[in-house]
Write an enzyme that holds these catalytic residues in place. Sequence first.
Site, PDB file in Angstrom:
ATOM      1  N   GLY A 253       0.749  -1.243   0.000  1.00 39.08           N
ATOM      2  CA  GLY A 253       0.000   0.000   0.000  1.00 39.08           C
ATOM      3  C   GLY A 253       0.783   1.299   0.000  1.00 39.08           C
ATOM      4  O   GLY A 253       0.207   2.355  -0.257  1.00 39.08           O
ATOM      5  N   GLU A 295       3.863  -6.691   1.656  1.00 41.61           N
ATOM      6  CA  GLU A 295       3.565  -6.970   0.242  1.00 41.61           C
ATOM      7  C   GLU A 295       3.503  -5.693  -0.594  1.00 41.61           C
ATOM      8  O   GLU A 295       2.465  -5.397  -1.189  1.00 41.61           O
ATOM      9  CB  GLU A 295       2.195  -7.638   0.118  1.00 41.61           C
ATOM     10  CG  GLU A 295       2.026  -8.927   0.833  1.00 41.61           C
ATOM     11  CD  GLU A 295       0.561  -9.357   0.849  1.00 41.61           C
ATOM     12  OE1 GLU A 295       0.325 -10.564   0.814  1.00 41.61           O
ATOM     13  OE2 GLU A 295      -0.327  -8.492   0.897  1.00 41.61           O
ATOM     14  N   GLY A 297       3.730  -3.375  -3.760  1.00 43.43           N
ATOM     15  CA  GLY A 297       3.740  -3.568  -5.210  1.00 43.43           C
ATOM     16  C   GLY A 297       4.095  -2.263  -5.893  1.00 43.43           C
ATOM     17  O   GLY A 297       5.204  -2.052  -6.402  1.00 43.43           O
ATOM     18  N   ARG A 298       3.148  -1.305  -5.820  1.00 43.74           N
ATOM     19  CA  ARG A 298       3.318  -0.023  -6.497  1.00 43.74           C
ATOM     20  C   ARG A 298       4.626   0.659  -6.117  1.00 43.74           C
ATOM     21  O   ARG A 298       5.388   1.114  -6.980  1.00 43.74           O
ATOM     22  CB  ARG A 298       2.143   0.877  -6.121  1.00 43.74           C
ATOM     23  CG  ARG A 298       2.119   2.200  -6.865  1.00 43.74           C
ATOM     24  CD  ARG A 298       1.147   3.186  -6.224  1.00 43.74           C
ATOM     25  NE  ARG A 298      -0.120   2.619  -5.861  1.00 43.74           N
ATOM     26  CZ  ARG A 298      -1.206   2.592  -6.641  1.00 43.74           C
ATOM     27  NH1 ARG A 298      -1.169   3.149  -7.830  1.00 43.74           N
ATOM     28  NH2 ARG A 298      -2.338   2.038  -6.234  1.00 43.74           N
ATOM     29  N   ARG A 335      -5.273   3.887 -15.872  1.00 41.06           N
ATOM     30  CA  ARG A 335      -5.418   4.518 -14.559  1.00 41.06           C
ATOM     31  C   ARG A 335      -6.086   5.901 -14.616  1.00 41.06           C
ATOM     32  O   ARG A 335      -6.930   6.193 -13.771  1.00 41.06           O
ATOM     33  CB  ARG A 335      -4.071   4.574 -13.818  1.00 41.06           C
ATOM     34  CG  ARG A 335      -3.477   3.167 -13.591  1.00 41.06           C
ATOM     35  CD  ARG A 335      -2.366   3.144 -12.553  1.00 41.06           C
ATOM     36  NE  ARG A 335      -2.863   3.383 -11.224  1.00 41.06           N
ATOM     37  CZ  ARG A 335      -2.823   4.530 -10.589  1.00 41.06           C
ATOM     38  NH1 ARG A 335      -2.248   5.582 -11.174  1.00 41.06           N
ATOM     39  NH2 ARG A 335      -3.331   4.676  -9.396  1.00 41.06           N
ATOM     40  N   CYS A 366     -11.018   4.975 -28.864  1.00 39.63           N
ATOM     41  CA  CYS A 366     -12.294   5.582 -29.254  1.00 39.63           C
ATOM     42  C   CYS A 366     -13.192   5.800 -28.053  1.00 39.63           C
ATOM     43  O   CYS A 366     -14.232   5.149 -27.914  1.00 39.63           O
ATOM     44  CB  CYS A 366     -12.962   4.715 -30.301  1.00 39.63           C
ATOM     45  SG  CYS A 366     -11.904   4.545 -31.733  1.00 39.63           S
ATOM     46  N   GLU A 367     -12.785   6.642 -27.174  1.00 34.63           N
ATOM     47  CA  GLU A 367     -13.559   7.010 -25.988  1.00 34.63           C
ATOM     48  C   GLU A 367     -13.201   8.453 -25.647  1.00 34.63           C
ATOM     49  O   GLU A 367     -12.003   8.769 -25.569  1.00 34.63           O
ATOM     50  CB  GLU A 367     -13.120   6.197 -24.761  1.00 34.63           C
ATOM     51  CG  GLU A 367     -13.226   4.731 -24.906  1.00 34.63           C
ATOM     52  CD  GLU A 367     -14.251   4.110 -23.980  1.00 34.63           C
ATOM     53  OE1 GLU A 367     -14.814   4.834 -23.130  1.00 34.63           O
ATOM     54  OE2 GLU A 367     -14.469   2.911 -24.126  1.00 34.63           O
TER      55      GLU A 367
HETATM   56  N1  LLP Z   1      -1.444  -7.060  -1.015  1.00 33.90           N
HETATM   57  C1  LLP Z   1      -2.735  -7.172  -1.333  1.00 33.90           C
HETATM   58  C2  LLP Z   1      -3.552  -8.179  -0.657  1.00 33.90           C
HETATM   59  C3  LLP Z   1      -3.303  -6.345  -2.312  1.00 33.90           C
HETATM   60  O1  LLP Z   1      -4.578  -6.456  -2.618  1.00 33.90           O
HETATM   61  C4  LLP Z   1      -2.481  -5.368  -2.952  1.00 33.90           C
HETATM   62  C5  LLP Z   1      -3.030  -4.493  -3.970  1.00 33.90           C
HETATM   63  C6  LLP Z   1      -1.126  -5.292  -2.584  1.00 33.90           C
HETATM   64  C7  LLP Z   1      -0.647  -6.143  -1.612  1.00 33.90           C
HETATM   65  C8  LLP Z   1      -0.194  -4.316  -3.210  1.00 33.90           C
HETATM   66  O2  LLP Z   1      -0.566  -3.008  -2.967  1.00 33.90           O
HETATM   67  P1  LLP Z   1       0.387  -1.810  -3.427  1.00 33.90           P
HETATM   68  O3  LLP Z   1       1.649  -1.863  -2.595  1.00 33.90           O
HETATM   69  O4  LLP Z   1       0.674  -2.003  -4.870  1.00 33.90           O
HETATM   70  O5  LLP Z   1      -0.396  -0.591  -3.162  1.00 33.90           O
HETATM   71  N2  LLP Z   1      -4.984  -1.105  -9.791  1.00 33.90           N
HETATM   72  C9  LLP Z   1      -4.943  -0.162  -8.703  1.00 33.90           C
HETATM   73  C10 LLP Z   1      -4.300  -0.734  -7.485  1.00 33.90           C
HETATM   74  C11 LLP Z   1      -4.986  -1.978  -6.968  1.00 33.90           C
HETATM   75  C12 LLP Z   1      -4.281  -2.560  -5.779  1.00 33.90           C
HETATM   76  C13 LLP Z   1      -4.865  -3.878  -5.456  1.00 33.90           C
HETATM   77  N3  LLP Z   1      -4.240  -4.548  -4.371  1.00 33.90           N
HETATM   78  C14 LLP Z   1      -4.226   1.104  -9.187  1.00 33.90           C
HETATM   79  O6  LLP Z   1      -3.790   1.147 -10.317  1.00 33.90           O
HETATM   80  O7  LLP Z   1      -4.112   2.077  -8.442  1.00 33.90           O
END
Ligand code: LLP
Length: 443
Positions: A253, A295, A297-298, A335, A366-367
């Site tokens: 997150g 965890e 990701g982003r 996004r 096309c949007e």
């Molecule tokens: N762990 C779980 C259980 C999750 O559901 C997620 C993200 C993460 C870790 C990783 O979160 P991060 O560190 O990436 O914030 N598509 C959306 C984001 C969806 C995130 C879904 N879950 C966007 O482009 O903003």
Amino acid sequence: MTSSTNQFIKPVTTKINSKGNLDIGGCDLVELASGYGTPLYVIDEETLRSICKDYKKAFANYPKTRMMYASKALCTSAVTRILDEEGFGFDTVSAGEIYTVYKSGVNMQHVLFNGSNKTFEELSMALSLDVGRISVDNFYELELLNGAAAAKDKIAHILLRITPGIECHTHEYIQTGHLDSKFGFDLTQIDTAVELIQTKYKNIQLHGLHAHIGSQIFETGIYPDEIEILAREIKRLDEKFNLKLDEINIGGGLGVKYTEKDVPPSTYDIGELIINKLNEVIEKYQIDAPTVFLEPGRSIISTSGVTLYTVGSSKQVPFGTKYVALDGGMADNPRPSMYQAEYVADVANKKEVTLKEKVTLAGRYCESGDILIKNIELPVLDSGDIICVYNTGAYNYSMASNYNRVQKPAMVLVNNGDAHIIVERENLDDLISHDVIPDRLKK
Ligand code: LLP
């Protein structure tokens, strides 16, 4: 306070080179665009490794930390290899992500399988490949997983995903920890799940609890709040069921800086807060120091990625907006249209041009909603110019589509002046490769 790489808009190697062009990872972006075509995703290896180091340093004082990269942000084999080298494990959410990390040579004990509706086939695959942990989301899955494990005469090692009831201020679509969420067991359902595991599901071993509050989070306070709830539950379950849980997963997150308006905390800020809180709850609840999974990701992959586009047509609405159309848009970066996400861009071949104008960068799809960046001031644009949109490493390629039957872009990894294709551009035959024409319709 030390800053970390998620607090930068641009990759750490971004500079203007001797030709006056924008340059990342020692590679001229204008040359990359002409060599590999556009749209083109570019990943800067140095930036990626730098944020990995930020995370590792920030949590060095809590050796029982396990970093699990959330593959959903960007899952490709080369990126997986880099993160594996950096000592990260992987949070996966589908057979496809599990397969990608498996084929990339990752030790499957370092993999965690998440998701709110895993299928029997996916659970069976995870068990066959000896995925380290499965985070079980609901009662249906407990039953399904126990069956899959029994059929293989295996024990499934699990965490229980819980909904801690914490709200964070991010876009509604990317909040997950609030009470009325589709993810995880409600706090009031945990005891029933534990009873079922202790009495009925003999092929399941519970190791700990998992929660994830949301994504693109700037508030540091939610992590201590979450740890408090997880530790309190661990203590309560021990007292009630004589159950020793020694793992907590606090999810991902941490936010990134898409524009100047965004002020994400550093890994060092959250590291210190999380470790202090862990020490506090260990003392307060008299529990053993748990293994802690993170965890992200982003915050791992976003800053290392940029997307290059070529300028095509433009349209000046009389007394209105000037639209400049790019050769990509909502299919390679959904996004802005999904979350009103904002980005920053530069013109790769005009870094030294001073005559500027305000334009809206429109996508090719096309949007009407396919707008990448509204009202951005850039050097006056001509067709053929190369636009570099920053911070596109996360949730761009991983959410890309073939809308309008357009091929997905290629991705290159840049490092120290070298560029390597890590995802091939799709071609027209790729687009029809899954089509089937019934015999009676054939020509
Ligand atoms: N762990 C779980 C259980 C999750 O559901 C997620 C993200 C993460 C870790 C990783 O979160 P991060 O560190 O990436 O914030 N598509 C959306 C984001 C969806 C995130 C879904 N879950 C966007 O482009 O903003």
